[in-house]
Design a protein around this motif. Sequence first.
Motif, mmCIF file in Angstrom:
data_model
loop_
_atom_site.group_PDB
_atom_site.id
_atom_site.type_symbol
_atom_site.label_atom_id
_atom_site.label_comp_id
_atom_site.label_asym_id
_atom_site.label_seq_id
_atom_site.Cartn_x
_atom_site.Cartn_y
_atom_site.Cartn_z
ATOM 1 N N VAL A 84 1.246 10.842 -17.096
ATOM 2 C CA VAL A 84 1.971 10.303 -15.951
ATOM 3 C C VAL A 84 1.666 8.817 -15.822
ATOM 4 O O VAL A 84 0.511 8.402 -15.874
ATOM 5 N N ILE A 85 2.733 8.044 -15.648
ATOM 6 C CA ILE A 85 2.617 6.611 -15.415
ATOM 7 C C ILE A 85 3.253 6.336 -14.058
ATOM 8 O O ILE A 85 4.433 6.617 -13.848
ATOM 9 N N SER A 86 2.461 5.832 -13.153
ATOM 10 C CA SER A 86 2.991 5.462 -11.850
ATOM 11 C C SER A 86 3.474 4.021 -11.939
ATOM 12 O O SER A 86 2.755 3.135 -12.393
ATOM 13 N N TYR A 87 4.707 3.803 -11.500
ATOM 14 C CA TYR A 87 5.288 2.464 -11.560
ATOM 15 C C TYR A 87 6.071 2.196 -10.287
ATOM 16 O O TYR A 87 6.925 2.993 -9.904
ATOM 17 N N ARG A 88 5.743 1.085 -9.660
ATOM 18 C CA ARG A 88 6.378 0.699 -8.407
ATOM 19 C C ARG A 88 6.329 1.850 -7.392
ATOM 20 O O ARG A 88 7.358 2.244 -6.848
ATOM 21 N N PRO A 89 5.114 2.386 -7.142
ATOM 22 C CA PRO A 89 5.034 3.494 -6.183
ATOM 23 C C PRO A 89 5.496 3.058 -4.802
ATOM 24 O O PRO A 89 5.363 1.892 -4.426
ATOM 25 N N LEU A 90 6.026 4.000 -4.077
ATOM 26 C CA LEU A 90 6.466 3.721 -2.721
ATOM 27 C C LEU A 90 5.266 3.266 -1.891
ATOM 28 O O LEU A 90 4.131 3.657 -2.163
ATOM 29 N N PRO A 91 5.499 2.430 -0.884
ATOM 30 C CA PRO A 91 4.390 1.916 -0.074
ATOM 31 C C PRO A 91 3.643 3.021 0.672
ATOM 32 O O PRO A 91 4.137 4.136 0.828
ATOM 33 N N GLY A 92 2.470 2.673 1.149
ATOM 34 C CA GLY A 92 1.677 3.588 1.964
ATOM 35 C C GLY A 92 0.860 4.541 1.129
ATOM 36 O O GLY A 92 0.289 4.162 0.110
ATOM 37 N N HIS A 93 0.837 5.798 1.564
ATOM 38 C CA HIS A 93 -0.017 6.769 0.876
ATOM 39 C C HIS A 93 0.422 7.025 -0.562
ATOM 40 O O HIS A 93 -0.389 7.417 -1.389
ATOM 41 N N PHE A 94 1.668 6.780 -0.893
ATOM 42 C CA PHE A 94 2.114 6.948 -2.274
ATOM 43 C C PHE A 94 1.398 5.944 -3.190
ATOM 44 O O PHE A 94 0.852 6.305 -4.226
ATOM 45 N N ALA A 95 1.426 4.673 -2.787
ATOM 46 C CA ALA A 95 0.767 3.636 -3.583
ATOM 47 C C ALA A 95 -0.741 3.856 -3.620
ATOM 48 O O ALA A 95 -1.373 3.695 -4.673
ATOM 49 N N GLN A 96 -1.322 4.234 -2.496
ATOM 50 C CA GLN A 96 -2.767 4.484 -2.463
ATOM 51 C C GLN A 96 -3.136 5.660 -3.349
ATOM 52 O O GLN A 96 -4.141 5.617 -4.072
ATOM 53 N N GLY A 97 -2.338 6.717 -3.317
ATOM 54 C CA GLY A 97 -2.607 7.884 -4.158
ATOM 55 C C GLY A 97 -2.481 7.563 -5.636
ATOM 56 O O GLY A 97 -3.303 7.989 -6.450
ATOM 57 N N ALA A 98 -1.475 6.788 -6.000
ATOM 58 C CA ALA A 98 -1.292 6.406 -7.402
ATOM 59 C C ALA A 98 -2.461 5.555 -7.878
ATOM 60 O O ALA A 98 -2.967 5.746 -8.998
ATOM 61 N N GLN A 99 -2.909 4.636 -7.035
ATOM 62 C CA GLN A 99 -4.054 3.800 -7.385
ATOM 63 C C GLN A 99 -5.291 4.659 -7.591
ATOM 64 O O GLN A 99 -6.037 4.496 -8.558
ATOM 65 N N ARG A 100 -5.498 5.615 -6.725
ATOM 66 C CA ARG A 100 -6.680 6.478 -6.818
ATOM 67 C C ARG A 100 -6.630 7.353 -8.066
ATOM 68 O O ARG A 100 -7.641 7.549 -8.745
ATOM 69 N N MET A 101 -5.453 7.878 -8.374
ATOM 70 C CA MET A 101 -5.313 8.714 -9.573
ATOM 71 C C MET A 101 -5.553 7.879 -10.831
ATOM 72 O O MET A 101 -6.128 8.372 -11.807
ATOM 73 N N ALA A 102 -5.134 6.625 -10.813
ATOM 74 C CA ALA A 102 -5.398 5.730 -11.949
ATOM 75 C C ALA A 102 -6.898 5.470 -12.071
ATOM 76 O O ALA A 102 -7.449 5.480 -13.180
ATOM 77 N N ASP A 108 -1.750 6.408 -15.491
ATOM 78 C CA ASP A 108 -1.711 4.977 -15.731
ATOM 79 C C ASP A 108 -0.986 4.396 -14.522
ATOM 80 O O ASP A 108 -0.087 5.043 -13.968
ATOM 81 N N LEU A 109 -1.360 3.213 -14.118
ATOM 82 C CA LEU A 109 -0.660 2.522 -13.047
ATOM 83 C C LEU A 109 -0.166 1.206 -13.622
ATOM 84 O O LEU A 109 -0.955 0.293 -13.885
ATOM 85 N N ALA A 110 1.128 1.131 -13.894
ATOM 86 C CA ALA A 110 1.734 -0.068 -14.459
ATOM 87 C C ALA A 110 2.143 -0.990 -13.314
ATOM 88 O O ALA A 110 2.760 -0.543 -12.347
ATOM 89 N N THR A 111 1.801 -2.264 -13.428
ATOM 90 C CA THR A 111 2.073 -3.193 -12.340
ATOM 91 C C THR A 111 3.294 -4.079 -12.576
ATOM 92 O O THR A 111 3.738 -4.760 -11.659
ATOM 93 N N ASP A 112 3.816 -4.076 -13.809
ATOM 94 C CA ASP A 112 5.016 -4.862 -14.084
ATOM 95 C C ASP A 112 5.771 -4.205 -15.245
ATOM 96 O O ASP A 112 5.308 -3.227 -15.825
#
Length: 161
Positions: A84-102, A108-112
Amino acid sequence: MSAGAWGVASRPVIIARHLARNACLPVVLCGRNERLRASLTGLAGVLPLGRQDDMPGLMGAARALVDNAGGLTAVPALAAGLPVISYRPLPGHFAQGAQRMAELGVFDLATDDLGLLDSLHRLTRPGTERDLRIARGKELFHDERAPLERVLAAVAADAGG
């Protein structure tokens, strides 16, 4: 690519076009968002799909999941052995959860856009990195507790509580 049940990913048309131009075949899960599906229909090298009943079959045919939230599509992907690659996660708990899983080494958390391509190329190619990521995702399901409980326990333990 998953846009969630509501099909509310950030820039899905641009991202799908970018992936198609870079040797990927984006299969875009549009959920119930027919407007999104219509906007993707006809793009060369892009396969837009509405709500699906056979997610295990789709995941079995895919090499990776690009997800915008780390939610209900990401959990079965991990169980199926799909990186799973998180990319442009929705704001709030979605972005926080993706960051934590990375941080836990599950996503993976892709930033661009370039980071997304890098993650896709690394995690779809056979080898040690792909194997390790698949193993980490599947580890979440080798306990009697539900996967979400294990993730929450790991987060709490890492946070000291």
